[in-house]
Motif scaffolding. Sequence first.
Motif, mmCIF file in Angstrom:
data_model
loop_
_atom_site.group_PDB
_atom_site.id
_atom_site.type_symbol
_atom_site.label_atom_id
_atom_site.label_comp_id
_atom_site.label_asym_id
_atom_site.label_seq_id
_atom_site.Cartn_x
_atom_site.Cartn_y
_atom_site.Cartn_z
ATOM 1 N N SER A 58 0.830 -1.209 0.000
ATOM 2 C CA SER A 58 0.000 0.000 0.000
ATOM 3 C C SER A 58 0.864 1.260 0.000
ATOM 4 O O SER A 58 0.485 2.277 -0.576
ATOM 5 N N ARG A 62 0.601 4.430 -2.553
ATOM 6 C CA ARG A 62 0.433 5.816 -2.100
ATOM 7 C C ARG A 62 1.499 6.701 -2.748
ATOM 8 O O ARG A 62 1.205 7.815 -3.203
ATOM 9 N N LEU A 65 0.487 7.388 -6.230
ATOM 10 C CA LEU A 65 -0.666 8.291 -6.283
ATOM 11 C C LEU A 65 -0.263 9.732 -5.972
ATOM 12 O O LEU A 65 -0.716 10.673 -6.637
ATOM 13 N N VAL A 66 0.620 9.877 -4.982
ATOM 14 C CA VAL A 66 1.074 11.233 -4.620
ATOM 15 C C VAL A 66 1.816 11.856 -5.805
ATOM 16 O O VAL A 66 1.607 13.024 -6.157
ATOM 17 N N MET A 93 -6.645 -5.843 -7.594
ATOM 18 C CA MET A 93 -7.246 -6.030 -6.265
ATOM 19 C C MET A 93 -7.575 -4.691 -5.622
ATOM 20 O O MET A 93 -8.603 -4.539 -4.966
ATOM 21 N N VAL B 484 1.971 -2.452 8.211
ATOM 22 C CA VAL B 484 1.005 -1.583 8.890
ATOM 23 C C VAL B 484 1.183 -1.633 10.408
ATOM 24 O O VAL B 484 1.108 -0.603 11.078
ATOM 25 N N PRO B 523 -8.799 7.517 -4.169
ATOM 26 C CA PRO B 523 -7.418 7.994 -4.335
ATOM 27 C C PRO B 523 -7.158 9.234 -3.475
ATOM 28 O O PRO B 523 -6.066 9.394 -2.925
ATOM 29 N N ARG B 524 -8.190 10.071 -3.335
ATOM 30 C CA ARG B 524 -8.015 11.288 -2.529
ATOM 31 C C ARG B 524 -7.719 10.930 -1.070
ATOM 32 O O ARG B 524 -6.812 11.488 -0.451
ATOM 33 N N ILE B 526 -6.396 8.194 0.026
ATOM 34 C CA ILE B 526 -5.063 7.569 0.131
ATOM 35 C C ILE B 526 -3.964 8.628 0.107
ATOM 36 O O ILE B 526 -2.998 8.575 0.870
ATOM 37 N N VAL B 527 -4.127 9.632 -0.769
ATOM 38 C CA VAL B 527 -3.088 10.655 -0.924
ATOM 39 C C VAL B 527 -3.035 11.570 0.298
ATOM 40 O O VAL B 527 -1.957 11.951 0.765
ATOM 41 N N GLU B 528 -4.228 11.887 0.849
ATOM 42 C CA GLU B 528 -4.277 12.942 1.871
ATOM 43 C C GLU B 528 -3.685 12.542 3.215
ATOM 44 O O GLU B 528 -3.173 13.387 3.940
ATOM 45 N N SER B 529 -3.742 11.275 3.578
ATOM 46 C CA SER B 529 -3.215 10.940 4.906
ATOM 47 C C SER B 529 -2.698 9.499 4.939
ATOM 48 O O SER B 529 -3.038 8.685 4.077
ATOM 49 N N GLU B 530 -1.924 9.230 5.968
ATOM 50 C CA GLU B 530 -1.424 7.866 6.119
ATOM 51 C C GLU B 530 -2.542 6.920 6.547
ATOM 52 O O GLU B 530 -2.454 5.713 6.347
ATOM 53 N N GLU B 533 -3.728 5.361 3.557
ATOM 54 C CA GLU B 533 -2.837 4.261 3.144
ATOM 55 C C GLU B 533 -3.152 2.992 3.946
ATOM 56 O O GLU B 533 -3.148 1.885 3.407
ATOM 57 N N LEU B 536 -6.173 1.426 2.544
ATOM 58 C CA LEU B 536 -5.845 0.709 1.312
ATOM 59 C C LEU B 536 -5.192 -0.634 1.652
ATOM 60 O O LEU B 536 -5.503 -1.664 1.041
ATOM 61 N N ALA B 537 -4.314 -0.618 2.674
ATOM 62 C CA ALA B 537 -3.658 -1.865 3.095
ATOM 63 C C ALA B 537 -4.709 -2.897 3.512
ATOM 64 O O ALA B 537 -4.665 -4.059 3.086
ATOM 65 N N TYR B 539 -7.836 -2.954 2.706
ATOM 66 C CA TYR B 539 -8.653 -3.337 1.551
ATOM 67 C C TYR B 539 -7.910 -4.350 0.666
ATOM 68 O O TYR B 539 -8.477 -5.348 0.212
ATOM 69 N N LEU B 540 -6.602 -4.115 0.458
ATOM 70 C CA LEU B 540 -5.799 -5.060 -0.348
ATOM 71 C C LEU B 540 -5.743 -6.431 0.325
ATOM 72 O O LEU B 540 -5.820 -7.466 -0.342
#
Lengths: 119, 565
Positions: A58, A62, A65-66, A93, B484, B523-524, B526-530, B533, B536-537, B539-540
Amino acid sequence: MNALSIGQTRAGGVCIVTLSGRIDSTSASDVMAELTRLISSGEKSILVDLGAVLYLTSAAFRALLVATDEAERRAAKLALCNLAGHVRELFEMGGLLDVFAIHNSREDALKQLGGPRAP
Amino acid sequence: MTRPPGLIYAVDETPPRAILIVSALQHIGLMAITLIFPIILAREANLSRIQFLDLISLSMLGLGVANICFCIRTRLIGSGYLCGAAYTAIFLGPSLFALQRGGLALVFGMTVVGGIVQVALAPLLHRLRALLPSEIAGLVIAVVGLTLAGLGVRYGLGISPQQQKINPDYMIVAGISLVTMTVLNVWSKGYGRMFCVLIGMVVGYVVSAGLGIFDLAGIVPEGGLSVVRLPRIQHVGWSFDPVLVAPFVVASLAATLRAMGDVSNAQRINDADWVRPNFASLAGGVSANGVAVIFCGLVGGCGINTYSSTIGLSGATGVTSRSVGYAIGVGFCALAFIPPLALVLAAMPLPVMGAALFFTAAFVFTSGLQMITARMLDARKTLVIGFSFAMAVVADLYHEALTEVPNVLQPIFGNGLVLGTVCAVVLNLIMRIGVRQQVSIKLPPGGINREAVERFLSEQGARWAARRDIMRRAIFGVVQVLEVVGDPPGGVEIEASFDEFDLDIRIRYVGALLTIPERKPTPREIVESEQGERLLAGYLLRQSADCITAHENGASVEMLLHYDH
């Protein structure tokens, strides 16, 4: 073992960044830093070749994406190519195939980004 | 799915109409051989010629419906592959037993029960996969191949239990027919290869007629034949007997295994990269089998099953199109209403049947062997397969001696296929004792070494002969979790347990519970904060594992990542 390595070549106006190895939380910051540096330095077309990446987590998503966000803000183009096997599976996925500009091969990507044929 | 090089018309392709019709006729000819089982039943029941004709016509209707059921591709019914149907020896033993105890009505009633058992088993196949692995399905196919070859030899040489002598006329017909099929299959291309069995059978009919073996008059009803006729169901009734439940359940289980083997074989023929069966298609095939058996019981036929010979035929000819299956179904339904044609097939000369059975048995047997050896055979599997195969052969070799067993066990010991199947299922169950292997690794706090974990799991996966794609997903899952959770104060314990069907990874640590969202983060986010992320972890992880759970016990957390193998 299989640590991340970052290579860089140029094809016309396109800067090609080749990533190989694993991209996880320890190496994702290097990817983000390199891509952000290229964008800040004025690169307008960047192609990230993921053909030699073994897996990503992940943190890597990120970072990409950034970098994509940063490229958009600076009116630059950032695309990915050569997603294969497990790496493509991870993009699927995460539902991230539509989020990035993704090309099957380096050659296809260069055509789209306006650079010459791949060496 | 990768197309194998020898395929001419694959499962989703529709051949030109002429090829479709001739391919269907070829399969119809091959399947018609199995009308011998309802014919045996009719003869044992002393039916009149007109009742005999009705039973043959209704049996053909059953074949038509069954073929369509097997080939359709719906969520609940149908394998989606060209998977032919045929009457089977599996149900013959229990059916003859039922005939003795309560006449045809009991045969039909208990056949319906057998079908219901199969319909009930179909949705459980995935859960029962540890008990019914593909090598056992392969064993069933191989034993069926041997049985077909044995029948082929008997019919082809004119040998009967009463007369253990070779009939020279039969040998001539069977020999010419078999040589025609073999030569066309091996040394010809195109139509010759595609229709080798049909051409061989036609040649066999012609030679039989020349030698006086083809006798149609013997089965024509006294009042003659009309071209079109609606079959009557006057002889049909239904009754039930609890004593017969056990033999019919065993027969249904054997038929289920055979259907699983046949559908797996059809999947394998259509996919060069086939590794393991697709269970949705298997369940559809088995439920279709159950529905077909119920239908046959209701209209007055006997138990039906998938037909290994047609899968062998489709592999030999390179025509595996599902459309051919529909054409076969329609063809049989039509034949049910055209008595002259139905009787021509029902009167197929025995040596022609023998040649066709012997020819297709070669493909069936080798397909079974390929399924058995598709996975690595360890000592446990070797014993399960070896003992069961031997028992299946023993049941036929010492048939007389085995008739001494108690009546309730007769349906098992009286049929090589059923004995081999029961033996394989029971032995497989016993051999599963202690099959699960478990390893663990403790990662001390102060810099979790993710590379060491990756190496540990890779090496363990190789030792277990686990599938690489599954191990790769598992390694990703563990590394993602470790990423994580970071460096928890008490370190992390990872425990991996494996058997042939399941890989479970337990990760224990002291810290916060990981969020495993059902919704994909944007995506917003994920980009804006950890935190994005981390979402997303989670979810993956949910997407990559076949099942994921996380439990909190005080300050400790245990995560379980499960992967189907």
